[in-house]
Design a protein around this motif. Sequence first.
Motif, PDB file in Angstrom:
ATOM      1  N   PHE A 116       0.819  -1.215   0.000  1.00 53.85           N
ATOM      2  CA  PHE A 116       0.000   0.000   0.000  1.00 53.85           C
ATOM      3  C   PHE A 116       0.851   1.263   0.000  1.00 53.85           C
ATOM      4  N   ASP A 117       1.779   1.352  -0.918  1.00 53.43           N
ATOM      5  CA  ASP A 117       2.490   2.601  -1.140  1.00 53.43           C
ATOM      6  C   ASP A 117       1.662   3.400  -2.128  1.00 53.43           C
ATOM      7  N   GLY A 118       0.954   4.384  -1.625  1.00 56.86           N
ATOM      8  CA  GLY A 118      -0.107   5.012  -2.398  1.00 56.86           C
ATOM      9  C   GLY A 118      -1.351   4.151  -2.259  1.00 56.86           C
ATOM     10  N   PHE A 119      -2.480   4.713  -2.632  1.00 61.05           N
ATOM     11  CA  PHE A 119      -3.737   3.947  -2.574  1.00 61.05           C
ATOM     12  C   PHE A 119      -4.410   4.100  -3.923  1.00 61.05           C
ATOM     13  N   HIS A 120      -3.931   3.295  -4.888  1.00 66.78           N
ATOM     14  CA  HIS A 120      -4.379   3.454  -6.262  1.00 66.78           C
ATOM     15  C   HIS A 120      -5.662   2.658  -6.521  1.00 66.78           C
ATOM     16  N   ARG A 121      -6.098   2.676  -7.759  1.00 64.14           N
ATOM     17  CA  ARG A 121      -7.389   2.046  -8.096  1.00 64.14           C
ATOM     18  C   ARG A 121      -7.369   0.543  -7.853  1.00 64.14           C
ATOM     19  N   GLY A 122      -6.229  -0.092  -8.003  1.00 67.83           N
ATOM     20  CA  GLY A 122      -6.136  -1.510  -7.686  1.00 67.83           C
ATOM     21  C   GLY A 122      -6.355  -1.772  -6.212  1.00 67.83           C
ATOM     22  N   HIS A 123      -5.803  -0.909  -5.355  1.00 63.40           N
ATOM     23  CA  HIS A 123      -6.015  -1.049  -3.920  1.00 63.40           C
ATOM     24  C   HIS A 123      -7.490  -0.837  -3.552  1.00 63.40           C
ATOM     25  N   ARG A 124      -8.156   0.016  -4.303  1.00 60.20           N
ATOM     26  CA  ARG A 124      -9.575   0.274  -3.997  1.00 60.20           C
ATOM     27  C   ARG A 124     -10.440  -0.934  -4.296  1.00 60.20           C
ATOM     28  N   GLU A 125      -9.974  -1.790  -5.191  1.00 64.09           N
ATOM     29  CA  GLU A 125     -10.695  -3.035  -5.428  1.00 64.09           C
ATOM     30  C   GLU A 125     -10.622  -3.929  -4.189  1.00 64.09           C
ATOM     31  N   LEU A 126      -9.478  -3.906  -3.509  1.00 67.64           N
ATOM     32  CA  LEU A 126      -9.372  -4.634  -2.244  1.00 67.64           C
ATOM     33  C   LEU A 126     -10.323  -4.046  -1.213  1.00 67.64           C
ATOM     34  N   ALA A 127     -10.401  -2.720  -1.164  1.00 69.50           N
ATOM     35  CA  ALA A 127     -11.309  -2.078  -0.214  1.00 69.50           C
ATOM     36  C   ALA A 127     -12.763  -2.436  -0.523  1.00 69.50           C
ATOM     37  N   ARG A 128     -13.101  -2.511  -1.814  1.00 76.78           N
ATOM     38  CA  ARG A 128     -14.469  -2.881  -2.185  1.00 76.78           C
ATOM     39  C   ARG A 128     -14.787  -4.289  -1.692  1.00 76.78           C
ATOM     40  N   LEU A 129     -13.831  -5.211  -1.856  1.00 76.42           N
ATOM     41  CA  LEU A 129     -14.031  -6.572  -1.372  1.00 76.42           C
ATOM     42  C   LEU A 129     -14.173  -6.604   0.141  1.00 76.42           C
ATOM     43  N   ALA A 130     -13.341  -5.825   0.827  1.00 73.49           N
ATOM     44  CA  ALA A 130     -13.411  -5.783   2.296  1.00 73.49           C
ATOM     45  C   ALA A 130     -14.764  -5.270   2.767  1.00 73.49           C
ATOM     46  N   GLN A 131     -15.283  -4.261   2.070  1.00 75.10           N
ATOM     47  CA  GLN A 131     -16.568  -3.696   2.463  1.00 75.10           C
ATOM     48  C   GLN A 131     -17.729  -4.626   2.150  1.00 75.10           C
ATOM     49  N   SER A 132     -17.499  -5.635   1.290  1.00 74.87           N
ATOM     50  CA  SER A 132     -18.565  -6.575   0.949  1.00 74.87           C
ATOM     51  C   SER A 132     -18.629  -7.762   1.903  1.00 74.87           C
ATOM     52  N   VAL A 133     -17.671  -7.868   2.822  1.00 74.85           N
ATOM     53  CA  VAL A 133     -17.699  -8.970   3.798  1.00 74.85           C
ATOM     54  C   VAL A 133     -18.868  -8.734   4.753  1.00 74.85           C
ATOM     55  N   PRO A 134     -19.855  -9.619   4.782  1.00 71.52           N
ATOM     56  CA  PRO A 134     -21.078  -9.334   5.550  1.00 71.52           C
ATOM     57  C   PRO A 134     -20.866  -9.276   7.057  1.00 71.52           C
ATOM     58  N   THR A 135     -19.847  -9.960   7.569  1.00 75.38           N
ATOM     59  CA  THR A 135     -19.650 -10.010   9.018  1.00 75.38           C
ATOM     60  C   THR A 135     -18.682  -8.948   9.529  1.00 75.38           C
ATOM     61  N   ARG A 136     -18.273  -8.027   8.684  1.00 78.74           N
ATOM     62  CA  ARG A 136     -17.257  -7.063   9.092  1.00 78.74           C
ATOM     63  C   ARG A 136     -17.764  -6.165  10.217  1.00 78.74           C
ATOM     64  N   THR A 137     -16.899  -5.840  11.138  1.00 77.34           N
ATOM     65  CA  THR A 137     -17.188  -4.828  12.150  1.00 77.34           C
ATOM     66  C   THR A 137     -16.364  -3.573  11.907  1.00 77.34           C
ATOM     67  N   CYS A 138     -15.165  -3.753  11.356  1.00 80.68           N
ATOM     68  CA  CYS A 138     -14.318  -2.626  10.975  1.00 80.68           C
ATOM     69  C   CYS A 138     -13.352  -3.122   9.909  1.00 80.68           C
ATOM     70  N   ILE A 139     -12.736  -2.180   9.216  1.00 83.41           N
ATOM     71  CA  ILE A 139     -11.805  -2.520   8.140  1.00 83.41           C
ATOM     72  C   ILE A 139     -10.458  -1.878   8.443  1.00 83.41           C
ATOM     73  N   GLY A 140      -9.414  -2.701   8.421  1.00 85.71           N
ATOM     74  CA  GLY A 140      -8.070  -2.217   8.634  1.00 85.71           C
ATOM     75  C   GLY A 140      -7.194  -2.467   7.423  1.00 85.71           C
ATOM     76  N   LEU A 141      -6.068  -1.815   7.415  1.00 89.08           N
ATOM     77  CA  LEU A 141      -5.106  -1.939   6.323  1.00 89.08           C
ATOM     78  C   LEU A 141      -3.729  -2.050   6.958  1.00 89.08           C
ATOM     79  N   MET A 142      -2.949  -3.015   6.527  1.00 90.05           N
ATOM     80  CA  MET A 142      -1.605  -3.184   7.065  1.00 90.05           C
ATOM     81  C   MET A 142      -0.592  -2.500   6.163  1.00 90.05           C
ATOM     82  N   SER A 143       0.233  -1.659   6.753  1.00 92.87           N
ATOM     83  CA  SER A 143       1.242  -0.924   5.986  1.00 92.87           C
ATOM     84  C   SER A 143       2.452  -0.702   6.879  1.00 92.87           C
ATOM     85  N   CYS A 144       3.533  -1.420   6.634  1.00 92.17           N
ATOM     86  CA  CYS A 144       4.715  -1.382   7.500  1.00 92.17           C
ATOM     87  C   CYS A 144       5.491  -0.081   7.339  1.00 92.17           C
TER      88      CYS A 144
END
Length: 344
Positions: free
Chosen positions: A109-137
């Motif tokens: 996740f160096d930058g948050f480009h359109r490919g990364h947003r596809e990951l975010a879309r998938l994360a937001q579609s998880v029905p049991t989610r309580t929160c969404i995090g992103l790992m970036s060292c």
Amino acid sequence: MFWRIERAKNFHPQRSVLPNYAGINSPVLWRSKRLYSNFLFTLYEKRIFHAQRLALGLSCVCQTQEHSMLDATDRLFTQSYSVQEPLIVSSALPLDDAMRGGVLMLGNFDGFHRGHRELARLAQSVPTRTCIGLMSCEPHPRAFFGVETEAFRLATKNTKSAMLGNKGIDFVFEPTFDSSFARQTPEEFITEVLCGALGVSHVVTGPDFRFGHRRSGDVRLLQEMSRRFGFGISVAESLKSGSQTISSTRIRNLIRDGQINQALELLGDPWIIEVERTPNGKLRMHPSLCRPRAGCYKSSLQEPFGRKISIDLDVDEDGYVSPKGPLPTVNRYLFQICGQASNR
């Protein structure tokens, strides 16, 4: 800025009035049991994470970590006032923390480009989610191993939160990437970090994600271990623009080649750059940032209270920046590069 999450003391969830944490005038906001009940309904039915942290009595304590010398005026011009930025967490979450059990996005996740947003879309579609995090060292693994011969980053530690504002990300897990972290086996990363430190319920990643010592872990191992430890996994397909995959490497190359408009198209947002004032008073891009081709670039600067300054920036080959107009005199700015203004 580093955000440390602390559980507020003396919180009584059965009471109808919340204590006055995080600067909230709670007797005014929560003056009836009906309002509090409606709040809890909204909290759990709609899963509004930041409201949940407030209802549980969690307070955000802002601490300065890397740039402790910033004064209040500098911070006014290095923060965004129109977006909700995610919390930054750098260590294991307590067992009773509201962020445990969330969905975690895995990658550099160096930058948050359109490919990364596809990951975010998938994360937001998880029905049991309580929160969404992103790992970036931090530091970036490429910087730690010294595999880059020139400045390469699209985002600095300071611009990361601004870049992720209003993207549906609740927190950024930002562990220190050092020799100990790099030596972890893939199995240790899964058991000690994903399951132990964060207690994830689901992970989302791309098909090429590698992890663990010498990048020996891959998506197949992650899928096998997810079944063993009981967390879900979603793998996004690579997103392409034209015939090429959208990636941070491709965006860096476009920036270096002077094709800033094409780079911005792949980013999907303005490119946020951190600019520092040197001891001799000149302005220069953060030393870790990818250097654009020398030229004049359109940019904007967010002022306090929501006003934006539009200004062109002359950038030379060494990353020195010359604004073509007056600016408030502070030591650090976050400019949003919006396009090419003209050629030199």
